[in-house]
Design a protein around this motif. Structure first.
Motif, short mmCIF file in Angstrom:
data_model
loop_
_atom_site.label_atom_id
_atom_site.label_comp_id
_atom_site.label_asym_id
_atom_site.label_seq_id
_atom_site.Cartn_x
_atom_site.Cartn_y
_atom_site.Cartn_z
N GLY A 65 0.69 -1.56 -0.09
CA GLY A 65 -0.08 -0.08 0.36
C GLY A 65 0.57 1.74 0.14
O GLY A 65 0.38 2.06 -0.68
N TYR A 66 1.67 1.38 0.85
CA TYR A 66 2.84 2.02 0.60
C TYR A 66 3.44 2.87 -0.62
O TYR A 66 3.57 4.20 -1.04
CB TYR A 66 3.92 2.37 2.17
CG TYR A 66 3.20 2.62 3.38
CD1 TYR A 66 2.85 4.04 3.68
CD2 TYR A 66 3.23 1.48 4.13
CE1 TYR A 66 2.31 3.75 4.67
CE2 TYR A 66 2.39 2.15 5.89
CZ TYR A 66 1.72 3.32 6.08
OH TYR A 66 1.23 3.52 7.10
N VAL A 67 3.59 1.15 -1.75
CA VAL A 67 4.58 1.84 -2.42
C VAL A 67 3.59 2.43 -3.61
O VAL A 67 4.21 3.00 -4.38
CB VAL A 67 5.11 -0.02 -3.25
CG1 VAL A 67 6.12 0.83 -4.07
CG2 VAL A 67 6.36 -0.20 -1.86
N VAL A 68 2.21 1.83 -3.55
CA VAL A 68 1.48 2.49 -4.51
C VAL A 68 1.04 3.41 -3.61
O VAL A 68 1.17 4.62 -5.18
CB VAL A 68 -0.21 1.67 -4.42
CG1 VAL A 68 -1.46 1.95 -5.49
CG2 VAL A 68 0.08 0.16 -4.73
N ALA A 69 1.56 4.21 -3.06
CA ALA A 69 1.00 4.94 -2.43
C ALA A 69 1.97 5.72 -3.39
O ALA A 69 1.78 7.10 -3.78
CB ALA A 69 0.75 5.54 -0.59
N ARG A 70 4.04 5.59 -3.31
CA ARG A 70 4.38 6.69 -3.48
C ARG A 70 4.38 6.61 -4.71
O ARG A 70 4.01 7.91 -5.64
CB ARG A 70 6.04 6.09 -2.68
CG ARG A 70 7.04 6.90 -3.80
CD ARG A 70 7.96 6.05 -2.94
NE ARG A 70 8.21 4.69 -2.51
CZ ARG A 70 8.57 3.37 -3.52
NH1 ARG A 70 8.91 3.43 -4.84
NH2 ARG A 70 8.84 2.37 -2.81
N LEU A 71 4.03 5.38 -5.73
CA LEU A 71 4.17 5.97 -7.03
C LEU A 71 3.08 6.28 -7.97
O LEU A 71 2.73 7.36 -8.95
CB LEU A 71 3.99 4.26 -7.81
CG LEU A 71 4.93 3.03 -7.41
CD1 LEU A 71 4.50 1.29 -7.72
CD2 LEU A 71 6.23 4.00 -8.06
N LEU A 72 2.29 6.48 -7.03
CA LEU A 72 0.49 7.48 -7.51
C LEU A 72 0.90 8.75 -7.24
O LEU A 72 1.51 9.85 -8.11
CB LEU A 72 -0.67 6.90 -6.88
CG LEU A 72 -0.95 5.78 -7.15
CD1 LEU A 72 -1.85 5.95 -5.79
CD2 LEU A 72 -1.85 5.66 -8.38
N HIS A 73 1.98 9.13 -6.07
CA HIS A 73 3.00 11.15 -5.43
C HIS A 73 3.25 11.55 -6.54
O HIS A 73 3.09 12.63 -6.98
CB HIS A 73 3.06 10.15 -3.98
CG HIS A 73 3.62 11.38 -3.67
ND1 HIS A 73 2.83 12.79 -2.89
CD2 HIS A 73 4.66 12.57 -3.77
CE1 HIS A 73 3.45 13.91 -2.55
NE2 HIS A 73 4.91 13.87 -3.26
N GLN A 74 4.35 10.00 -7.31
CA GLN A 74 5.10 10.59 -8.15
C GLN A 74 4.61 11.16 -8.87
O GLN A 74 5.21 11.35 -10.07
CB GLN A 74 6.30 9.34 -8.18
CG GLN A 74 7.77 9.71 -7.22
CD GLN A 74 8.10 8.06 -7.38
OE1 GLN A 74 7.54 6.95 -8.00
NE2 GLN A 74 9.34 7.87 -6.69
N LYS A 75 3.23 10.03 -9.37
CA LYS A 75 2.86 10.39 -11.06
C LYS A 75 2.16 11.94 -11.01
O LYS A 75 1.24 12.24 -11.37
CB LYS A 75 1.51 9.24 -10.91
CG LYS A 75 2.40 8.12 -11.61
CD LYS A 75 1.87 6.99 -12.05
CE LYS A 75 1.79 6.08 -12.80
NZ LYS A 75 2.74 5.98 -13.56
#
Ligand SMILES: NC(=O)C1=CN([C@@H]2O[C@H](COP(=O)(O)OP(=O)(O)OC[C@H]3O[C@@H](n4cnc5c(N)ncnc54)[C@H](O)[C@@H]3O)[C@@H](O)[C@H]2O)[C@@H](O)CC1
Ligand SMILES: [K+]
Length: 510
Positions: A65-75
């Motif tokens: 979940g935290y990785v998904v959060a980071r990847l979405l944030h980076q977008k």
């Protein structure tokens, strides 16, 4: 067979560990890989959403979940991660990824009280509270959180599994379970996804390939499989150049009665489209003309009885028998089946009333030849094997029944299950609710009988027949809608399905 196994969720750690040691890949990189494919899929399903709220637990599912959060944030998307940690005891990879998200300036809110969980309006919720590591029902603080989420109208997408759902048996699971709209699951579907009673939690699900090590996927044992086109098509026999009607099998269908004529036609249509060299349809005298007119390719064999099946005389040139569709359950027909089963030791598929007669007389059940194929719907199976308390219990009963009687049982449903005498179960992935109509089962009986006669083993005939039947039904629904789907249309579409499978097979042989 390719990697179409449904492993137990408790085996996942071993598959994980093997991959980490032998690829090799670090566990953090494997998590990154899983979360990356999840994020790609999420954005395919929600291309116009800009606000995502991640609900992260303390284990590796939370880490994803935290990785998904980071990847979405980076977008550049608007992301908020809610930390749902009862204490600060996070798995190492979860802790690393929470820190990475916070360090890059991600919006992180620690929730200590369920009332403080206030998701953003118009946000998509990503459920990363629990995944495959769940080992007891969810109660207390996290249970309250899940109940709260289930009351919201936001779309919910679960990572790997809806939090709170056990991978296999939920019979005693009285805890809270997320009701996801979508579940994108890693590497293989979980057994619990196959059960009708869990659809309310799992929603629409898809499998994401996270490239666990191929050797461990191939070698690690599993009792459950799911069917894919590749696996099914490779089992289909292709007629040789010198094949003729005598070598492609003679199917005998014993179907229909005066009050159920349509069943006979539908079974015959299924068989005639499924590769049998010859088709003989044994019907009461009253049905003779109708079969001639509706399936002119078939030979018609007339019963001594004018209205229902009462027995067969000559089975000498038959390779497989299909019996049951629309035959009724009269005592005359019961005797006819007894006579048939006392002489026929070859391939056979039994459906509908033939099964009801077996259920009413266990003596008939004992006469079944080894390797017979039975195609009950859930009610017919209940008559044969007794009531089940839930879907998992029914699956166990199915396996036990198949082993005990040394037969293949095709339990019809949204994910039709084929249970083998060896204790394996195959779950079908084709078909749609438009097929849940009278007559669809008769077509399936005809298909399986023809596949048996044309040289397939009982297992292959059941697997190929079920998959092809569902696929044809999907094609009909594409054209006519689920509402407009008729059983006869399924038989008419089979040719297209066989063509696809034959093309696939021949391309592989080249
Ligand atoms: N091999 C794979 O398929 C991979 C799995 N990954 C993720 O890892 C997840 C599994 O992670 P974990 O094993 O850490 O497990 P979870 O994150 O599902 O659960 C965390 C921990 O919570 C505890 N727990 C279990 N039930 C509980 C309950 N009812 N109440 C409170 N605590 C409970 C357990 O100690 C469990 O290990 C998968 O679902 C997936 O999301 C991915 O990160 C990477 C690769
Ligand atoms: K989850």
């Amino acid at each position: 067979m390719k990697n179409n196994k449904i492993f137990k969720t408790s085996d996942l750690q071993k598959l994980d560990k093997y991959t980490i040691e032998n690829e090799p890949v670090t566990s953090l990189d494997l998590m990154e890989r899983a979360a990356t494919v999840f994020t790609e899929k999420l954005l395919i399903f929600f291309p116009n959403s800009h606000i995502f709220n991640i609900l992260a637990g303390s284990g590796n599912n939370g880490g994803d979940g935290y990785v998904v959060a980071r990847l979405l944030h980076q977008k550049g998307l608007n992301v908020k991660a809610f930390g749902l940690h009862e204490n600060d005891c996070l798995s190492p990879d979860c802790a690393v990824n929470r820190k990475r998200f916070i360090d890059m300036g991600g919006c992180y809110i620690e929730v200590k009280n369920p009332d403080n969980l206030q998701p953003d309006e118009n946000s998509v919720l990503v459920d990363a509270i629990f995944g495959a590591g769940l080992n007891r029902p969810v109660t207390g603080f996290l249970g309250d959180i899940i109940h709260r989420i289930n009351c919201l109208s936001h779309p919910v997408v679960a990572i790997d599994m809806p939090s709170g759902l056990m991978g296999e048996d939920n019979g005693e699971n009285n805890g809270a379970i997320i009701k996801a709209d979508y579940t994108f699951t890693f590497q293989f579907p979980k057994l619990a996804f196959m059960f009708p009673e869990n659809v309310v939690y799992v929603g629409h699900w898809e499998v994401l390939d996270i490239r666990l090590h191929p050797i461990i996927l191939r070698e690690y044992p599993a009792a459950y499989y799911y069917l894919t086109e590749e696996v099914v098509a490779s089992r289909l026999l292709i007629p040789g150049k010198f094949s003729h009607k005598g070598t492609l099998g003679n199917t005998l269908l014993i179907v229909g009665s005066y009050s159920m004529m349509g069943a006979a036609m539908l079974a015959a249509k299924g068989a005639i489209r499924s590769g049998t060299g010859l088709l003989s349809v044994h019907v009461p005298r009253k049905l003779k003309e109708m079969i001639h007119l509706s399936v002119p390719e078939a030979l018609v064999e007339v019963d001594r009885n004018e209205f229902c099946f009462s027995g067969v005389d000559n089975l000498s040139r038959i390779q497989a028998v299909g019996i049951g569709s629309g035959i009724g359950t009269s005592p005359v027909t019961a005797e006819g089946i007894r006579q048939l089963l006392s002489v026929w030791r070859g391939k056979i598929v039994l459906d509908a009333d033939a099964l009801n007669l077996l259920a009413a007389d266990s003596g008939l059940l004992e006469l079944l030849p080894k390797g017979a194929v039975l195609t009950p719907h859930p009610k017919e199976f209940e008559r044969l094997a007794g009531k089940s308390v839930n879907d998992f219990d029914r699956l166990n009963k199915l396996s036990t029944f198949a082993s005990l009687h040394q037969v293949y049982v095709v339990l019809k449903g949204a994910h039709t299950i084929i249970a083998t005498p060896e204790g394996e179960c195959y779950f079908n992935m084709t078909g749609n609710p438009g097929m849940a109509k009278g007559g669809a089962g008769d077509v399936l009986t005809g298909i399986i009988a023809a596949l048996l006669a044309s040289g397939h083993s009982s297992l292959d005939a059941a697997i190929i027949g079920v998959y092809a039947h569902g696929w044809a039904g999907d094609l009909v629904a594409e054209e006519q809608g689920m509402r407009g789907t008729r059983a006869g249309d399924i038989a008419d579409k089979l040719g297209w399905v066989w063509k696809k499978m034959e093309t696939y097979n021949m391309a592989k042989q080249r």
